[in-house]
Design a protein around this motif. Sequence first.
Motif, PDB file in Angstrom:
ATOM      1  N   PHE A 304     100.045 -66.347  -3.794  1.00 40.49           N
ATOM      2  CA  PHE A 304     100.850 -66.059  -4.983  1.00 40.49           C
ATOM      3  C   PHE A 304     101.509 -64.676  -4.935  1.00 40.49           C
ATOM      4  O   PHE A 304     102.684 -64.536  -5.262  1.00 40.49           O
ATOM      5  N   SER A 305     100.750 -63.671  -4.561  1.00 38.83           N
ATOM      6  CA  SER A 305     101.212 -62.282  -4.691  1.00 38.83           C
ATOM      7  C   SER A 305     101.821 -61.663  -3.439  1.00 38.83           C
ATOM      8  O   SER A 305     102.832 -60.963  -3.531  1.00 38.83           O
ATOM      9  N   PRO A 306     101.232 -61.857  -2.250  1.00 35.70           N
ATOM     10  CA  PRO A 306     101.725 -61.120  -1.073  1.00 35.70           C
ATOM     11  C   PRO A 306     103.174 -61.412  -0.705  1.00 35.70           C
ATOM     12  O   PRO A 306     103.898 -60.500  -0.297  1.00 35.70           O
ATOM     13  N   VAL A 307     103.614 -62.669  -0.853  1.00 34.06           N
ATOM     14  CA  VAL A 307     104.962 -63.023  -0.412  1.00 34.06           C
ATOM     15  C   VAL A 307     106.039 -62.280  -1.211  1.00 34.06           C
ATOM     16  O   VAL A 307     106.874 -61.570  -0.628  1.00 34.06           O
ATOM     17  N   PRO A 308     106.057 -62.386  -2.542  1.00 30.69           N
ATOM     18  CA  PRO A 308     107.120 -61.678  -3.274  1.00 30.69           C
ATOM     19  C   PRO A 308     106.999 -60.165  -3.195  1.00 30.69           C
ATOM     20  O   PRO A 308     108.011 -59.464  -3.064  1.00 30.69           O
ATOM     21  N   LEU A 309     105.775 -59.638  -3.253  1.00 33.06           N
ATOM     22  CA  LEU A 309     105.619 -58.186  -3.203  1.00 33.06           C
ATOM     23  C   LEU A 309     105.970 -57.643  -1.815  1.00 33.06           C
ATOM     24  O   LEU A 309     106.623 -56.604  -1.689  1.00 33.06           O
ATOM     25  N   GLY A 310     105.551 -58.356  -0.775  1.00 36.70           N
ATOM     26  CA  GLY A 310     105.871 -57.920   0.577  1.00 36.70           C
ATOM     27  C   GLY A 310     107.367 -57.928   0.841  1.00 36.70           C
ATOM     28  O   GLY A 310     107.911 -56.973   1.415  1.00 36.70           O
ATOM     29  N   LEU A 311     108.051 -58.995   0.415  1.00 32.04           N
ATOM     30  CA  LEU A 311     109.495 -59.079   0.604  1.00 32.04           C
ATOM     31  C   LEU A 311     110.217 -57.984  -0.184  1.00 32.04           C
ATOM     32  O   LEU A 311     111.187 -57.381   0.305  1.00 32.04           O
ATOM     33  N   ALA A 312     109.741 -57.726  -1.401  1.00 28.27           N
ATOM     34  CA  ALA A 312     110.375 -56.696  -2.229  1.00 28.27           C
ATOM     35  C   ALA A 312     110.234 -55.314  -1.608  1.00 28.27           C
ATOM     36  O   ALA A 312     111.186 -54.516  -1.594  1.00 28.27           O
ATOM     37  N   VAL A 313     109.055 -55.010  -1.081  1.00 27.76           N
ATOM     38  CA  VAL A 313     108.838 -53.700  -0.467  1.00 27.76           C
ATOM     39  C   VAL A 313     109.678 -53.558   0.800  1.00 27.76           C
ATOM     40  O   VAL A 313     110.283 -52.509   1.047  1.00 27.76           O
ATOM     41  N   LEU A 314     109.744 -54.616   1.613  1.00 24.92           N
ATOM     42  CA  LEU A 314     110.568 -54.566   2.821  1.00 24.92           C
ATOM     43  C   LEU A 314     112.038 -54.343   2.474  1.00 24.92           C
ATOM     44  O   LEU A 314     112.734 -53.535   3.111  1.00 24.92           O
ATOM     45  N   TYR A 315     112.516 -55.071   1.459  1.00 24.19           N
ATOM     46  CA  TYR A 315     113.896 -54.889   1.021  1.00 24.19           C
ATOM     47  C   TYR A 315     114.117 -53.453   0.542  1.00 24.19           C
ATOM     48  O   TYR A 315     115.131 -52.824   0.855  1.00 24.19           O
ATOM     49  N   GLY A 316     113.153 -52.947  -0.222  1.00 24.49           N
ATOM     50  CA  GLY A 316     113.272 -51.582  -0.731  1.00 24.49           C
ATOM     51  C   GLY A 316     113.325 -50.557   0.379  1.00 24.49           C
ATOM     52  O   GLY A 316     114.042 -49.557   0.288  1.00 24.49           O
ATOM     53  N   LEU A 317     112.551 -50.785   1.456  1.00 22.63           N
ATOM     54  CA  LEU A 317     112.575 -49.861   2.586  1.00 22.63           C
ATOM     55  C   LEU A 317     113.935 -49.875   3.276  1.00 22.63           C
ATOM     56  O   LEU A 317     114.451 -48.830   3.681  1.00 22.63           O
TER      57      LEU A 317
END
Length: 468
Positions: A304-317
Amino acid sequence: MDSTYQQTGIKESMDATGERAHGFTFSMPSDASRKLASGWLWLGIASLVGAGMFAILLVLARTPYVQDIFPWVDFFHTALVVHVDLSVLLWFMAFAGVLWSLNSTSRFIGIGWLSLVLAAVGAAMIVLSPFVNAGKPLMSNYVPVIQSTFFFSGLIIFAVGVAVLVLRSLITVPSTDSWKGGEGSIRLGFYGASISTVFALIAFGWSYVIIPDVFESTQYYDLLFWGGGHVLQFTYMLLMLAGWLWLGGACGAKNPLTPRVASFFLLLGVLPVLFVPVIYLSFVGSTGDYVDQFTQLMKVGGAFSPVPLGLAVLYGLMAGERIPATKPRRAALISSILLFALGGGISLMIGDSNTIITAHYHGTGGAISLAFMGLTLHLLPRLGYREPDLKWASLMPYVYGTGQLLHIVGLLWSGGYGVQRKVAGAAQGLHGFAQTAGMGLMGLGGLIAVVGGIMFLVVVFKAMLRAK
């Protein structure tokens, strides 16, 4: 103002600890809480030192041709027990102690130190158990054990220390001002991990009550630790996800998620834990159902959590500014996210009990370690130590991550050819070139990962032993 940010020319306002005053940042607590966090960090680093020593022997004991020099299969299993407990259970829970201490006020600080002393004594007994009171090593899932009174005494004392730690973290909650914005999201992740750990400790006790002592030794401990072990994975995951947000903010990432949305995804990571009592209350003696329910809980709830949060952080970087002084944190963050994605993807391929399972948990476990390593590098100057060496700290995550990647690919490859997990030497059954090549790649990757781990320890020790 922190010298690192002065050098990079960032003009945003910061608090007294050097954190930027908006976004996914985290304000440091009182000196008393920081000293306690430093104590937990020392315990975690000591655990990694011990794990690294055993890891070298383990990798050599499974590497083709070299393995013939290490014919002691019982030694392999005893070393594997200690290595896994040090590198996963003790390291992860010690670093959880770092984060929970930082997420707490200085109330009941004496109880906080008591929890650290108990955990340290228990950890020392676990490490010494093969030499003090040797017993049969059992490769049970999540918490491998050595059948000896000394080992189990150490494990129980460590668990009591963790219980005191997590209960204190639940009652020493910072003021509401600290729960606003991105900082509130990070604190929510840490607090959710505390709740998850309480459920894990209850699960261990509940399993002890309901699992009949009629199974063969390894199967009994597999069942005993199965429920609580699965719940602990949510603890580690929540700490890692909150750490991703924190590291992303420290690297200047432009996270597209608002704090409310990020908090929502973190709450999704806590919700599956609330289903744990249902599994136990529905237990009617079928251990197969018990095992399957926890497996499905992790497979479904853990996504539930790792996919959206991981993608968001990568995009932010990618969207944010690249700041030279934050290269170590950025390297650890990117490596952690990619390795976790690989490990999570491999979980979909698990069928039989072979090295594909090992590849899966080396991916997710390696990702959690990398997140904790990145946070360690970020925290060192904020805990009163020197800034880590920029060159070696920036290189370390890539060395460790590349080693883990090769290690995982080798295990995945070998598992596809039927190589079984938790065996060494001739018992591996390496009859063809493909199997031998896969395990050879595993050995090479493992050694590179060990080099990365040693680099991390050297960088950290140099910073910690030369305090400001």
